[in-house]
Enzyme design. Structure first.
Site, PDB file in Angstrom:
ATOM      1  N   MET A 248      15.900  39.676  24.879  1.00 40.16           N
ATOM      2  CA  MET A 248      16.389  40.030  23.547  1.00 40.16           C
ATOM      3  C   MET A 248      17.703  40.771  23.715  1.00 40.16           C
ATOM      4  O   MET A 248      17.778  41.985  23.556  1.00 40.16           O
ATOM      5  CB  MET A 248      15.358  40.899  22.824  1.00 40.16           C
ATOM      6  N   ASP A 249      18.763  40.055  24.046  1.00 36.20           N
ATOM      7  CA  ASP A 249      20.023  40.664  24.465  1.00 36.20           C
ATOM      8  C   ASP A 249      21.022  40.716  23.314  1.00 36.20           C
ATOM      9  O   ASP A 249      21.049  39.824  22.463  1.00 36.20           O
ATOM     10  CB  ASP A 249      20.616  39.849  25.622  1.00 36.20           C
ATOM     11  N   GLY A 250      21.848  41.757  23.311  1.00 30.77           N
ATOM     12  CA  GLY A 250      22.957  41.827  22.372  1.00 30.77           C
ATOM     13  C   GLY A 250      22.845  42.907  21.318  1.00 30.77           C
ATOM     14  O   GLY A 250      23.689  42.973  20.417  1.00 30.77           O
TER      15      GLY A 250
ATOM     16  N   THR B  68      19.345  35.560  24.509  1.00 31.43           N
ATOM     17  CA  THR B  68      20.327  35.545  23.433  1.00 31.43           C
ATOM     18  C   THR B  68      21.633  36.206  23.872  1.00 31.43           C
ATOM     19  O   THR B  68      21.758  36.680  24.996  1.00 31.43           O
ATOM     20  CB  THR B  68      19.768  36.282  22.201  1.00 31.43           C
ATOM     21  N   SER B  69      22.620  36.189  22.984  1.00 34.59           N
ATOM     22  CA  SER B  69      23.920  36.890  23.093  1.00 34.59           C
ATOM     23  C   SER B  69      24.952  36.178  23.944  1.00 34.59           C
ATOM     24  O   SER B  69      26.015  36.723  24.203  1.00 34.59           O
ATOM     25  CB  SER B  69      23.748  38.329  23.592  1.00 34.59           C
TER      26      SER B  69
END
Length: 224
Positions: free
Chosen positions: A1-3, A175-176
């Site tokens: 769950m990046d960003g 993500t991101s």
């Protein structure tokens, strides 16, 4: 769950608000997963390396994690609705006592659920998980009086995800726009796992980002 942090900066928000919005995105995506009958979801909630961030950010994250775990205890509607068992996967001894207590309480209230699994990986590192699994396999062998080589199956049986009843990993999503695994589920994704990368920051991630990945997985699985 990046960003989360880059999302916050792009919105002129404080970093802690980016993490809060990230938890809302998690709740949104989990609802999609469980409605689609996904049997197991593992999320990278907090990396062991994240303890190296500023004390202010770490403290804010500890507060947020405790708050959300206690919220699950009080209003575990999503877990109850879909029969989801919660596992906190990681080296929880590194957490403050108040967060450990919240984690144990959240796990306990969902222990009877048996339709799906949610692994909250925190504080987690795949290298730490594999090291712990090897150590456990050796201890088990010595306790049984067995002097033999440690096998892949021995290690696999002692992984935190295996001990929590998780099935094999089908899809790993980041993500991101960053295309690296960052010490997440490295053992679990070493065979037959599809890797998917999204340019969307995690707090903005939703159905229209997620659905093409699920359809791509389905198409490849049927073609195999």
């Amino acid at each position: 769950m990046d960003g989360n942090r880059r999302y916050a900066r792009s919105k002129n928000k404080l970093v802690k608000h980016g993490h809060s919005d990230g938890f809302l995105a998690l709740k949104r995506v989990l609802a999609i997963c469980f409605r689609l009958n996904v049997k197991c979801v593992s999320t990278y909630g907090f990396a062991i390396d994240n303890f190296k961030r500023s004390p202010e950010e770490v403290e804010a994250l500890m507060d947020l994690i405790e708050e959300k775990l206690l919220e699950i205890c009080e209003h575990g509607d999503l877990l109850e609705q879909y029969g989801v068992r919660l596992n906190v996967v990681g080296n929880t001894a590194l957490f403050p006592e108040r967060v450990r207590a919240a984690a144990h309480k959240a796990e306990a209230i969902s222990r009877h659920n048996d339709k799906a699994i949610l692994n909250l990986c925190m504080p987690y590192a795949s290298s730490d998980e594999m090291t712990t699994a090897v150590q456990s396999a050796i201890r088990n062998g010595l306790a049984a009086g067995e002097y033999r080589d440690i096998t892949v199956d021995d290690i696999d049986s002692q992984l935190m995800t295996t001990l929590g009843g998780s099935p094999p990993l089908d899809v790993l999503i980041r993500t991101s726009g960053v295309k690296r695994l960052s010490d997440f589920l490295l053992w679990q994704c070493c065979e037959n796992t599809q890797l998917q990368f999204s340019p969307t920051y995690w707090p903005d991630f939703g159905l229209w980002d997620f659905l093409p990945m699920l359809l791509d997985y389905q198409r490849k699985a049927w073609a195999a």
